[in-house]
Motif scaffolding. Structure first.
Motif, PDB file in Angstrom:
ATOM      1  N   SER A   1       0.840  -1.207   0.000  1.00  0.00           N
ATOM      2  CA  SER A   1       0.000   0.000   0.000  1.00  0.00           C
ATOM      3  C   SER A   1       0.871   1.252   0.000  1.00  0.00           C
ATOM      4  O   SER A   1       2.050   1.206   0.329  1.00  0.00           O
ATOM      5  CB  SER A   1      -0.924   0.018   1.224  1.00  0.00           C
ATOM      6  OG  SER A   1      -0.170   0.048   2.415  1.00  0.00           O
ATOM      7  N   MET A   2       0.230   2.353  -0.408  1.00  0.00           N
ATOM      8  CA  MET A   2       0.943   3.629  -0.439  1.00  0.00           C
ATOM      9  C   MET A   2       1.305   4.060   0.983  1.00  0.00           C
ATOM     10  O   MET A   2       0.674   3.655   1.944  1.00  0.00           O
ATOM     11  CB  MET A   2       0.052   4.713  -1.070  1.00  0.00           C
ATOM     12  CG  MET A   2      -0.310   4.481  -2.510  1.00  0.00           C
ATOM     13  SD  MET A   2      -1.151   5.917  -3.220  1.00  0.00           S
ATOM     14  CE  MET A   2      -2.675   5.964  -2.298  1.00  0.00           C
ATOM     15  N   ASN A   3       2.318   4.895   1.067  1.00  0.00           N
ATOM     16  CA  ASN A   3       2.721   5.460   2.342  1.00  0.00           C
ATOM     17  C   ASN A   3       2.778   6.981   2.181  1.00  0.00           C
ATOM     18  O   ASN A   3       3.789   7.533   1.776  1.00  0.00           O
ATOM     19  CB  ASN A   3       4.084   4.893   2.760  1.00  0.00           C
ATOM     20  CG  ASN A   3       4.564   5.474   4.070  1.00  0.00           C
ATOM     21  OD1 ASN A   3       3.767   5.945   4.881  1.00  0.00           O
ATOM     22  ND2 ASN A   3       5.874   5.473   4.264  1.00  0.00           N
ATOM     23  N   ILE A   4       1.639   7.646   2.423  1.00  0.00           N
ATOM     24  CA  ILE A   4       1.525   9.071   2.112  1.00  0.00           C
ATOM     25  C   ILE A   4       1.544   9.918   3.371  1.00  0.00           C
ATOM     26  O   ILE A   4       0.924   9.570   4.377  1.00  0.00           O
ATOM     27  CB  ILE A   4       0.199   9.396   1.376  1.00  0.00           C
ATOM     28  CG1 ILE A   4      -0.118   8.349   0.324  1.00  0.00           C
ATOM     29  CG2 ILE A   4       0.246  10.769   0.753  1.00  0.00           C
ATOM     30  CD1 ILE A   4      -1.470   8.547  -0.324  1.00  0.00           C
ATOM     31  N   LYS A   5       2.213  11.043   3.254  1.00  0.00           N
ATOM     32  CA  LYS A   5       2.157  12.057   4.303  1.00  0.00           C
ATOM     33  C   LYS A   5       2.143  13.422   3.624  1.00  0.00           C
ATOM     34  O   LYS A   5       2.967  13.691   2.749  1.00  0.00           O
ATOM     35  CB  LYS A   5       3.354  11.938   5.244  1.00  0.00           C
ATOM     36  CG  LYS A   5       3.242  12.832   6.467  1.00  0.00           C
ATOM     37  CD  LYS A   5       4.410  12.646   7.410  1.00  0.00           C
ATOM     38  CE  LYS A   5       4.263  13.560   8.623  1.00  0.00           C
ATOM     39  NZ  LYS A   5       5.425  13.472   9.531  1.00  0.00           N
TER      40      LYS A   5
ATOM     41  N   SER B   1       7.010   5.754  -2.135  1.00  0.00           N
ATOM     42  CA  SER B   1       5.874   5.849  -1.204  1.00  0.00           C
ATOM     43  C   SER B   1       4.545   5.642  -1.916  1.00  0.00           C
ATOM     44  O   SER B   1       3.569   5.213  -1.312  1.00  0.00           O
ATOM     45  CB  SER B   1       5.859   7.222  -0.525  1.00  0.00           C
ATOM     46  OG  SER B   1       7.024   7.421   0.228  1.00  0.00           O
TER      47      SER B   1
ATOM     48  N   ARG C   1      -2.267   8.092  -8.716  1.00  0.00           N
ATOM     49  CA  ARG C   1      -1.199   8.019  -7.709  1.00  0.00           C
ATOM     50  C   ARG C   1      -0.028   8.923  -8.094  1.00  0.00           C
ATOM     51  O   ARG C   1       0.553   9.598  -7.250  1.00  0.00           O
ATOM     52  CB  ARG C   1      -0.713   6.575  -7.551  1.00  0.00           C
ATOM     53  CG  ARG C   1      -1.720   5.633  -6.917  1.00  0.00           C
ATOM     54  CD  ARG C   1      -1.041   4.492  -6.181  1.00  0.00           C
ATOM     55  NE  ARG C   1       0.024   3.854  -6.912  1.00  0.00           N
ATOM     56  CZ  ARG C   1      -0.085   2.700  -7.559  1.00  0.00           C
ATOM     57  NH1 ARG C   1      -1.226   2.060  -7.566  1.00  0.00           N
ATOM     58  NH2 ARG C   1       0.949   2.185  -8.183  1.00  0.00           N
TER      59      ARG C   1
ATOM     60  N   SER D   1      -6.163   1.856  -1.602  1.00  0.00           N
ATOM     61  CA  SER D   1      -5.520   3.163  -1.783  1.00  0.00           C
ATOM     62  C   SER D   1      -6.404   4.297  -1.266  1.00  0.00           C
ATOM     63  O   SER D   1      -5.911   5.285  -0.727  1.00  0.00           O
ATOM     64  CB  SER D   1      -5.182   3.398  -3.257  1.00  0.00           C
ATOM     65  OG  SER D   1      -4.226   2.460  -3.705  1.00  0.00           O
TER      66      SER D   1
ATOM     67  N   VAL E   1      -5.861   4.474   2.423  1.00  0.00           N
ATOM     68  CA  VAL E   1      -4.555   5.064   2.754  1.00  0.00           C
ATOM     69  C   VAL E   1      -4.604   6.580   2.578  1.00  0.00           C
ATOM     70  O   VAL E   1      -4.109   7.339   3.414  1.00  0.00           O
ATOM     71  CB  VAL E   1      -3.442   4.448   1.870  1.00  0.00           C
ATOM     72  CG1 VAL E   1      -2.122   5.177   2.080  1.00  0.00           C
ATOM     73  CG2 VAL E   1      -3.273   2.966   2.192  1.00  0.00           C
TER      74      VAL E   1
ATOM     75  N   ASN F   1      -6.524   8.174   5.414  1.00  0.00           N
ATOM     76  CA  ASN F   1      -5.722   8.223   6.636  1.00  0.00           C
ATOM     77  C   ASN F   1      -4.718   9.379   6.579  1.00  0.00           C
ATOM     78  O   ASN F   1      -4.515  10.095   7.564  1.00  0.00           O
ATOM     79  CB  ASN F   1      -4.996   6.883   6.824  1.00  0.00           C
ATOM     80  CG  ASN F   1      -4.312   6.786   8.170  1.00  0.00           C
ATOM     81  OD1 ASN F   1      -4.912   7.055   9.213  1.00  0.00           O
ATOM     82  ND2 ASN F   1      -3.045   6.419   8.159  1.00  0.00           N
ATOM     83  N   ALA F   2      -4.102   9.571   5.396  1.00  0.00           N
ATOM     84  CA  ALA F   2      -3.132  10.658   5.228  1.00  0.00           C
ATOM     85  C   ALA F   2      -3.807  12.016   5.388  1.00  0.00           C
ATOM     86  O   ALA F   2      -3.242  12.934   5.988  1.00  0.00           O
ATOM     87  CB  ALA F   2      -2.467  10.554   3.858  1.00  0.00           C
TER      88      ALA F   2
END
Length: 636
Positions: free
Chosen positions: A312-316, A430, A452, A479, A482, A485-486
């Motif tokens: 999964s993506m890791n977004i911030k 990410s 994305r 996605s 994720v 959540n970000a």
């Protein structure tokens, strides 16, 4: 209709899917699901014949007609909306041209007694009969009905297609497909550019469609309403179940739990057997027993647990600088397009840290106001941004702004500056663009992968306010979660245009409702807003407003006689009994299917197993038909 056998497709030496087989039949309404990049769009292209497979066979019945709605379409410029819709009737249009030539020939010629003139009359009769058989006298009305169902007004029919946005042109292409007499419809993200009324109309159309439909979509509610079968592509394999999406997910989880449990039990048996082998091996008197146990161990069919793709993506989203307390202040903001007023004297203030949702029917000005805030379009009235406000904007058609001839990496490098160019590969990683994937050209990416990439590109510009218009279009369900959540962890100000209740739940703390070209503010989240408006879901929000007088008339007309009420009660009781028996049978069949998966040989060895199993399935099929008939009686 179509048999797919041992199909394999690979890119750059890696298999997208390998040795997969399934069948498409009339009446199948299939939801083709999986993560972005799993191969869903590729599968549709192979079925349609647009793309070649590596190995395997795609066997099609002779004369089968396939309609394919792609994510990317090209239109010939210079046609009006109605002219483009009429392109669906290729054979009819061809006959019209031939009839025109014959009729003109008959007018010009005077050799009425000649054989050639007589032959013209014969040709005219044949072609008129063929024209009538193909629906030549009705096709224009059909085209208008479908266009209206997909949200076009009669006043739009004579406008050129190139004056419409990509989303509206997608609707025209969808209208053409629905008007053709196709045996199979392949639809890639058909709801992305539709408002709720058009989605509901499309759901009804597809539910009653006699042919086969294969739908790639990340809209759970749409899949649940339309589909009766789900095929998931995951890690190169497929999982095929005769269920809609939500039921499929439950069943998949249950089966994986059972597989895991069966695997653990089998592993215990294997370990015990291995201990006995080691124990007996050392003793000469037990050597034959040890060999027997080794042979038994070799024959065991090891239980495998289905693998899930959990990448999964890791977004911030970091904020650039702290802005002032007031982000946006608007006074008497209005917007008109010609004679059409979209926004009417909007007054509002958005403060720092607000998570704001724009909701309402399409065409009420949500996107227009978002574009006014970012300074993209002119307006009447005053709108002022606060101190140090830096806006990041994600447009509804953001992916369309990407250059298809650039690679993923080049797209990011060209958008980067001196301070963040070194972080480009980390940002791409990410967003699940790793290794050789960064060398892919944008034009070969799926819709979800492009989204994305567009999100990743946003991170290269500084912002403390995010304005996002339908950011979940094309994103797979994981996605979406994720991204949500970000955004929940984003410390800046958020303005979201969305009709996705699941996505908005717990994300927005304030709601702007766009209704009758006016703005109404609701404090609290999306659930508080729906509760206050006494609405069940976002679909009701986006349906056209009903005239109160019409509601009263409809209420009076809908009053039922005692006889009708009694009949309805009887039908409801019958429906309840049928549903109860269907539920019971489905559980029994499900238990047998699970037994087959866990211990196939032992299950089929039972007396009259196949006869009893088939009887249950035939009974279930009959009950489903009974349910359909009772449901139709109830609706009528």
């Amino acid at each position: 209709m179509i048999h797919i056998n041992n199909l394999s497709v690979s890119f750059s030496g890696e298999y997208l899917f390998k040795d997969i087989s399934f069948r498409l039949a009339a009446g199948d309404r299939i939801g083709l699901v999986g993560k972005n990049g799993a191969g869903k769009s590729t599968m549709l292209k192979i079925i349609s014949g647009e793309m070649q497979k590596d190995t395997g066979e795609v066997a099609k019945e002779k004369g089968i007609r396939i309609g394919f709605l792609k994510q990317d379409i090209d239109f010939e410029e210079g046609r009006t909306v109605i002219e483009e819709a009429h392109q669906a009737f290729y054979e009819i249009k061809k006959l019209e041209a031939e009839l025109e030539v014959i009729n003109q020939d008959l007018v010009d010629r005077t050799d009425y007694e000649s054989d050639s003139y007589h032959q013209l009359m014969v040709d005219l009769t044949e072609k008129q009969t063929q024209y009538e058989f193909l629906g030549g006298y009705n096709y224009k009305g059909s085209a208008e009905r479908v266009l209206k169902g997909l949200g076009f007004l009669e006043s739009d029919f004579d406008k050129l297609t190139d004056t419409f946005s990509g989303g509206w042109r997608m609707r025209i292409e969808l209208a053409k497909l629905l008007l053709q007499n196709n045996d199979i419809l392949l639809l890639d993200e058909p709801t992305n550019h539709l408002d709720i009324e058009s989605i509901i109309w499309l759901e009804s159309f597809l539910t009653n469609y006699a042919g086969c439909v294969v739908i790639v979509s990340h809209d759970k509610m749409f899949l649940d309403e339309v589909t009766n079968r789900t095929i998931e592509i995951s890690l190169g394999r497929i999982y095929d179940y005769p269920k809609n999406y939500s039921d499929f997910k439950v069943l998949r989880e249950e089966l994986m739990e059972q597989q895991l449990s069966a695997q653990k039990n089998q592993q215990k048996e294997i370990e015990q057997t291995e201990k006995l082998i080691e124990k007996f091996r050392a003793k000469a008197t037990k050597a034959s027993m040890a060999q027997s146990l080794i042979k038994k161990l070799d024959k065991i069919d090891r239980i495998e647990v289905d693998q899930e793709d959990n990448a999964s993506m890791n977004i911030k989203f970091p904020i650039s600088v702290n802005p002032g307390k007031v982000i946006v202040e608007a006074e008497n903001v209005s917007k008109t397009y010609g004679d059409k007023k979209v926004l009417n004297d909007f007054n509002f203030m958005i403060e720092r840290g607000t998570k704001l949702a724009f909701v309402g029917q399409n065409g009420q000005g949500k996107t227009t106001l978002a574009k006014i805030i970012i300074g993209e379009i002119k307006h009447q009235g005053n709108l002022k941004l606060g101190h140090n406000v830096q806006i990041g904007y994600f447009a509804q058609n953001q992916a369309e702004y990407l250059d298809g001839n650039k690679t993923v990496l080049d797209t990011m490098i060209d958008a980067a500056n001196e301070t963040n160019r070194s972080k480009v590969r980390d940002i791409l990683g990410s967003f699940l663009f790793r290794g050789d994937e960064v060398e892919k050209y944008v034009k070969v990416l799926s819709g979800g992968e492009r989204n994305r990439l567009a999100l990743a590109k946003m991170l290269l510009s500084p912002f403390n306010v995010l304005v996002m218009d339908e950011p979940t279009n094309h994103l797979d369900i994981q996605s979406k979660n994720v991204l949500k959540n970000a955004l929940n962890n984003f410390e800046g100000t958020l303005i979201l245009v969305s009709h996705d209740r699941d996505f908005l739940q717990g994300l927005a703390d304030r709601v702007f409702e766009f209704r009758n070209h006016e703005l109404k503010e609701f404090l609290g989240g999306i659930d508080d807003y729906l509760k206050e408006r006494k609405l069940g879901d976002m679909r009701q929000v986006e349906k056209a407003n009903t005239n109160p007088k019409e509601t009263v008339v409809n209420a009076v007309q809908s009053k039922q006689s005692y006889k009708d009420q009694k009949k309805q009660k009887s039908l409801k009781n019958k429906l309840s009994k049928v549903e109860s028996e269907i539920s019971k049978l489905e559980k029994e069949i499900k238990k047998i299917d699970q037994d087959l998966q866990i211990n196939y040989e032992e299950t089929i060895a039972k007396e009259n197993f196949f006869d009893q199993y088939n009887q249950k399935k035939e009974r279930l099929s009959k009950l489903m038909k009974d349910w359909e008939e009772v449901q139709l009686d109830l609706e009528s």
